[in-house]
Design a protein around this motif. Structure first.
Motif, mmCIF file in Angstrom:
data_model
loop_
_atom_site.group_PDB
_atom_site.id
_atom_site.type_symbol
_atom_site.label_atom_id
_atom_site.label_comp_id
_atom_site.label_asym_id
_atom_site.label_seq_id
_atom_site.Cartn_x
_atom_site.Cartn_y
_atom_site.Cartn_z
ATOM 1 N N SER A 186 26.122 -26.246 18.273
ATOM 2 C CA SER A 186 25.764 -26.709 17.363
ATOM 3 C C SER A 186 27.073 -26.029 16.086
ATOM 4 O O SER A 186 27.807 -26.183 16.533
ATOM 5 N N ASP A 187 27.102 -27.245 14.926
ATOM 6 C CA ASP A 187 28.287 -27.107 14.410
ATOM 7 C C ASP A 187 27.213 -27.069 13.204
ATOM 8 O O ASP A 187 26.529 -27.782 12.448
ATOM 9 N N PRO A 188 28.144 -26.306 11.849
ATOM 10 C CA PRO A 188 27.736 -26.128 10.717
ATOM 11 C C PRO A 188 28.674 -27.905 10.110
ATOM 12 O O PRO A 188 27.666 -27.786 8.836
ATOM 13 N N ASP A 189 29.229 -28.539 9.711
ATOM 14 C CA ASP A 189 29.994 -29.346 8.985
ATOM 15 C C ASP A 189 29.293 -31.015 10.111
ATOM 16 O O ASP A 189 28.686 -31.141 8.997
ATOM 17 N N HIS A 190 28.757 -30.661 10.855
ATOM 18 C CA HIS A 190 28.836 -31.809 11.040
ATOM 19 C C HIS A 190 26.878 -32.377 11.355
ATOM 20 O O HIS A 190 26.637 -32.893 11.309
ATOM 21 N N HIS A 191 26.801 -30.709 11.645
ATOM 22 C CA HIS A 191 25.361 -30.493 10.644
ATOM 23 C C HIS A 191 24.177 -30.300 11.816
ATOM 24 O O HIS A 191 23.528 -31.470 11.698
ATOM 25 N N ARG A 192 24.517 -30.572 13.180
ATOM 26 C CA ARG A 192 24.141 -31.428 13.877
ATOM 27 C C ARG A 192 24.176 -30.131 14.859
ATOM 28 O O ARG A 192 25.016 -29.311 15.420
ATOM 29 N N HIS A 244 19.711 -34.079 4.041
ATOM 30 C CA HIS A 244 19.920 -33.785 4.671
ATOM 31 C C HIS A 244 21.946 -33.687 4.839
ATOM 32 O O HIS A 244 21.662 -35.397 4.177
ATOM 33 N N THR A 245 22.724 -33.118 4.639
ATOM 34 C CA THR A 245 24.015 -33.841 4.730
ATOM 35 C C THR A 245 25.183 -33.037 5.837
ATOM 36 O O THR A 245 24.775 -31.740 6.073
ATOM 37 N N GLY A 246 25.697 -33.505 6.031
ATOM 38 C CA GLY A 246 26.910 -33.409 7.486
ATOM 39 C C GLY A 246 27.658 -34.473 7.752
ATOM 40 O O GLY A 246 27.238 -36.042 7.350
ATOM 41 N N VAL A 247 28.600 -34.558 8.424
ATOM 42 C CA VAL A 247 29.646 -35.496 8.829
ATOM 43 C C VAL A 247 29.360 -36.918 10.005
ATOM 44 O O VAL A 247 30.187 -37.317 9.356
ATOM 45 N N HIS A 248 28.383 -36.077 10.487
ATOM 46 C CA HIS A 248 28.550 -37.251 11.981
ATOM 47 C C HIS A 248 27.473 -38.334 11.514
ATOM 48 O O HIS A 248 26.088 -37.919 10.734
ATOM 49 N N PRO A 249 27.256 -39.057 11.619
ATOM 50 C CA PRO A 249 26.668 -40.356 11.224
ATOM 51 C C PRO A 249 25.168 -39.942 12.030
ATOM 52 O O PRO A 249 25.416 -39.191 13.103
#
Length: 497
Positions: free
Chosen positions: A40-46, A78-83
């Motif tokens: 899990s990764d908070p920046d990717h929010h994934r 949802h907000t995150g850097v991953h598509p």
């Protein structure tokens, strides 16, 4: 031998521990499932889960996790850097043991039908399970994000989902489900917060921009860590290895005056990929994976051969001679190409030519894999042809299957011809005795190329998609020209050494 399928669902949640734990519990609640990994990764929010087991159990675990994600994740907030396009964004099935790619394709279709029908989420099939040529690549489905997909669904009938409603789910968006070979999710973090640098490097190295083959890459910010990342998928580590990707990024970063902070794996990685990276890093000559202690011990304790292992040469010859449609010409052509590349590898090792050795060894492995792919492509065409003539999806399935049935022999021809050209450069610095073996390799490469072209020319005549037809005819012509060059080089005596 038990049947084992791997599933690697990606969920759009990397910050809420309760939601992540609920997803894990949903998977582990199914008997016979083994949870292998969670990242899990908070920046990717994934979050990426990896689990494996019996095909039916894996399907059930995937559905339960999707069900929980639909209840607990609201993509609107949802907000995150991953598509992403869904609360459950993508669900691939990977064959591990006792199952075929076709088995995984059917799992993807079964899961897609259930998700679309019971959860009312539009489902798009991708990779090997794709029902439409435009949807094979995951990035094509994600293009423009959720809003881009919504626009295409509303305006283009070719973008109706494979299963489920023709509109996005209010909370969960859409979902991509498919079947594929193993890939490596490999990220490299830079000691800078300048996102432009990461995006530029990602653009330089990814295959779609003419960079490293079998590499997908994006540049993203890691706000929580004050740095940026090149996030990659290595779709075939035998073509572009982890160390090649890492050192290419390192070189490009150095041009911008930036150092690498660290690299990281998301999910699991094949042992062979780490063996490959270690051998390259340490400059190990003639490294053999059986030199690994644990591998040798496992082999010593094996009571009998693994029934799921690759067939012996005698077994392969028996299956070719059997009165069955596969394996046949394509698989034999791929084998000839693999043998050619292996002979070239031998010559490169004797001649201490490291770069040609690595290239030819990779080509040999890829051609060997195409033996299996050719059989799968033929079987896909047969399945499409068995559909009733009035079946609504028959033309699409047949066109897609024929595209693959032409693509595989084209790839065999391309790789075999490439191997032949490399062998000609290797041969030039060898002794006369070894030059003879290299020439045999070139002759085999020519035969494999001609055989692949013959099959491709036969199959392309059946393709009714004019764009696909034109592209493949253009590639056939290009390979044919390269083949003629190779023939000229083959019978030109190399200089005496």
């Amino acid at each position: 031998m038990p049947k084992i399928v791997e599933c690697i669902p990606n969920f759009s949640e990397g910050r809420n521990p309760a939601t992540i734990q609920a997803l894990l519990a949903a998977v582990e609640s199914i008997p016979g499932i083994r949870l292998l990994d969670r990242t899990s990764d908070p920046d990717h929010h994934r979050s990426v889960l990896t689990f494996a087991g019996d095909p039916d159990a894996v399907l059930e675990a995937a559905f339960h996790a999707i069900q929980i994600a639909t209840q607990l994740i609201d993509l609107r907030r949802h907000t995150g850097v991953h598509p992403r396009i869904g609360a459950t964004d993508v669900v691939p099935f990977v064959p591990l043991q006792g199952v075929t790619m076709e088995d995984c394709i059917q799992l993807a279709r079964r899961l897609g039908k259930r998700v679309g029908g019971e959860l009312n989420i539009p489902v798009f099939l991708y990779e090997q399970a794709a029902g439409h040529p435009n949807r094979t690549r995951l990035e094509a489905i994600r293009q423009g994000g959720l809003s881009g997909l919504e626009t295409r669904m509303a305006a283009d009938r070719n973008w109706q989902p494979d299963f489920g409603p023709s509109r996005l789910h209010e909370r969960a968006g859409a979902i991509v489900i498919g079947a594929r070979q193993p890939l490596i999710a490999f990220n490299v973090n830079l000691k800078t917060a300048d996102l432009t640098i990461a995006k530029t490097i990602a653009q330089t190295i990814r295959q779609s921009n003419g960079g490293l083959p079998c590499v997908k890459a994006i540049g993203v910010p890691l706000a929580s860590r004050g740095m940026v990342q090149i996030s990659m998928n290595l779709t075939d580590y035998r073509v572009t290895s982890m160390d090649t990707a890492f050192h290419t990024i390192q070189t490009e970063a150095a041009k911008a005056g930036v150092e690498i902070a660290e690299s990281e794996l998301i999910g699991l990685v094949p042992q062979a990929a780490l063996n490959q990276a270690a051998a390259t890093l340490l400059h190990l000559g003639r490294f053999d994976p059986t030199q690994i202690l644990e591998t040798r011990l496992a082999g010593a304790h094996a009571a009998q051969p693994d029934p799921g292992s690759e067939p012996t040469l005698s077994e392969f010859l028996r299956t070719v001679s059997a009165a069955t449609p596969t394996p046949a010409g394509g698989a034999v052509a791929a084998l000839a190409g693999a043998l050619a590349a292996s002979l070239g590898t031998m010559g490169a090792r004797i001649g201490k030519q490291t770069e040609p050795e690595q290239s030819l060894n990779s080509l040999s492995q890829r051609l060997a894999d195409l033996m299996r792919d050719d059989c799968e492509a033929y079987e896909a065409v047969s399945r499409a042809r068995r559909l009733p003539v009035d079946h609504a999806d028959r033309p699409l399935f047949l066109a897609t299957a024929l595209e693959k049935a032409t693509e595989v022999p084209l790839k065999i021809a391309e790789l075999a011809c490439e191997a032949g050209h490399i062998i000609t450069t290797v041969r030039a610095v060898l002794s006369q005795a070894v030059q003879s073996d290299a020439t045999v390799g070139i002759i085999l490469a020519i035969a494999a190329t001609e055989a692949g072209l013959h099959t491709a020319k036969t199959n392309v005549k059946l393709q009714r998609n004019q764009q696909v037809n034109a592209d493949q005819i253009q590639r056939i012509a290009k390979i044919a020209n390269s083949l003629e060059e190779l023939k000229g080089l083959c019978y030109t005596p190399p200089p005496s050494t």
